[in-house]
Design a protein around this motif. Sequence first.
Motif, PDB file in Angstrom:
ATOM      1  N   GLU A  55      38.841  29.487  50.401  1.00  0.00           N
ATOM      2  CA  GLU A  55      38.180  30.096  49.163  1.00  0.00           C
ATOM      3  C   GLU A  55      38.140  29.081  48.089  1.00  0.00           C
ATOM      4  O   GLU A  55      38.997  28.163  47.774  1.00  0.00           O
ATOM      5  N   THR A  57      36.831  28.196  44.181  1.00  0.00           N
ATOM      6  CA  THR A  57      36.819  28.585  42.950  1.00  0.00           C
ATOM      7  C   THR A  57      36.107  27.762  41.995  1.00  0.00           C
ATOM      8  O   THR A  57      36.392  26.602  41.494  1.00  0.00           O
ATOM      9  N   ARG A 111      34.146  33.185  43.053  1.00  0.00           N
ATOM     10  CA  ARG A 111      34.732  32.602  44.254  1.00  0.00           C
ATOM     11  C   ARG A 111      33.767  32.730  45.460  1.00  0.00           C
ATOM     12  O   ARG A 111      32.920  33.678  45.845  1.00  0.00           O
ATOM     13  N   ASN A 212      42.682  34.860  36.464  1.00  0.00           N
ATOM     14  CA  ASN A 212      43.062  34.263  37.812  1.00  0.00           C
ATOM     15  C   ASN A 212      43.178  35.129  38.944  1.00  0.00           C
ATOM     16  O   ASN A 212      43.287  36.308  38.855  1.00  0.00           O
ATOM     17  N   ARG A 213      43.896  34.603  40.057  1.00  0.00           N
ATOM     18  CA  ARG A 213      44.026  35.432  41.211  1.00  0.00           C
ATOM     19  C   ARG A 213      45.196  36.264  40.877  1.00  0.00           C
ATOM     20  O   ARG A 213      45.193  37.270  41.577  1.00  0.00           O
ATOM     21  N   GLN A 280      34.181  36.611  35.978  1.00  0.00           N
ATOM     22  CA  GLN A 280      34.559  35.405  35.228  1.00  0.00           C
ATOM     23  C   GLN A 280      34.675  35.286  33.645  1.00  0.00           C
ATOM     24  O   GLN A 280      34.173  36.303  33.139  1.00  0.00           O
TER      25      GLN A 280
END
Length: 319
Positions: A55, A57, A111, A212-213, A280
Amino acid sequence: MSIAVIAGGLSTTVQDVGRYGFAALGVAAAGAADAYSLQIANLLVGNVEAAAALEITLLGPTLRFSSATRIAITGADLDATCDGRSLPGWRAIDLPAGTELHLGNCRRGVRSYLAVAGGVQTPLVLGSRATDLRGGFGGMQGRALQPGDQLPLGPHSEALATQVRIHARWVNPLPDLDLAHPAELRILPGSDALTPDTSLVGNLWKVDRRNNRQGVRLNGPRLAVADTSERVSEPVMPGTIQLPPDGQPIILGVDAQTIGGYPRIAHVIRADWPRLAQLQTGDALAFRLVDHNQAQDAWRAQRARLARIALALTLAANH
C-alpha cells in the motif's frame, strides 16, 4: 525471489485484506484501506485476492526486482516508471530481472496498491501479513518500508520476461472506485441521534489535514447529539462515524481502535470504503442516507462485479 527497497516513499506498507477475529482483544483489523483495489491488483497478476501487496500513500517507493515477475498497480492514479517508460494502472505488466521501478506521486486519490506475482511473503501474525502501524507488528516489522529492506516473494509460474511488457487487458475501476469530486459516501444511521437542527446529510464537508489510516476528520457545520448524558465506551469499527466534543465528525479507518466513548452518529457502508480510503486533505465530501437493504444490495453488487472480473481474467489467462 525478492524485492529490494531502494527508497521507501512517504509511507509504504505491506497489507492484505486484514486481520479479523481479534477485536475483542483490542487488535485492529488493519489491512488495505482500499481492499477493493488491492484485490483487483492481485487478480491481475494471478494471485489469490487476499495476497499481501504494497500500500503506497501519496508518494511511492523505488524498488528493484531480483527476478522477472508480473506486477499490477491499482487504486489512486500514480506516477510509475521503469527505464524511463511510463507505466499504466489497472493492468498486468511483465518486468525482466533487475528492473528498477520508480513509483512517484499520487495524482488523484491517496493510496495505490502494487501487487507482485507470488505475493509478498512476510511472516504471518495472527493469520495475516497486514502491517499494524499503531501496534507495531505485521508486515515488515510493523513499520513502513525503509531503504535496504528485502521483501520476500512467493513462487509464481509466469514465463520469464526479457523486456517490459504492458498487457492490453484493462480493468475499469468504476463504479466501485470513482475519484470524482465531491465524493459521496452512503451511510447508515448510527445508534446516537443528532439534534433536529443538525445533520450529516445535506451539508458539504471538507477533509481536515488530520487524516490517516486510523480516521478521517471532517470540517463543516457543528453537530450535536440529542442525548448528552455520560456514556460508556462501546464497540466501533472501520466506517463508524464518531462525534467528538468539538462537533466535527471523525470517520474511523482500518487502523481504528476497537472501542470508543464518542457518540456513534452514522456508519459508512462497506461498499463505499474504497472511496473513503482515497480521501485526502481538502477534499469535499457529501453523505447520502440509505437503509440496510440498500447497503446489503450495494455490497453484493460490488462482490458480484469482483467475481466477474476474476472469472474474465482467469479465462483470458487460459487462452
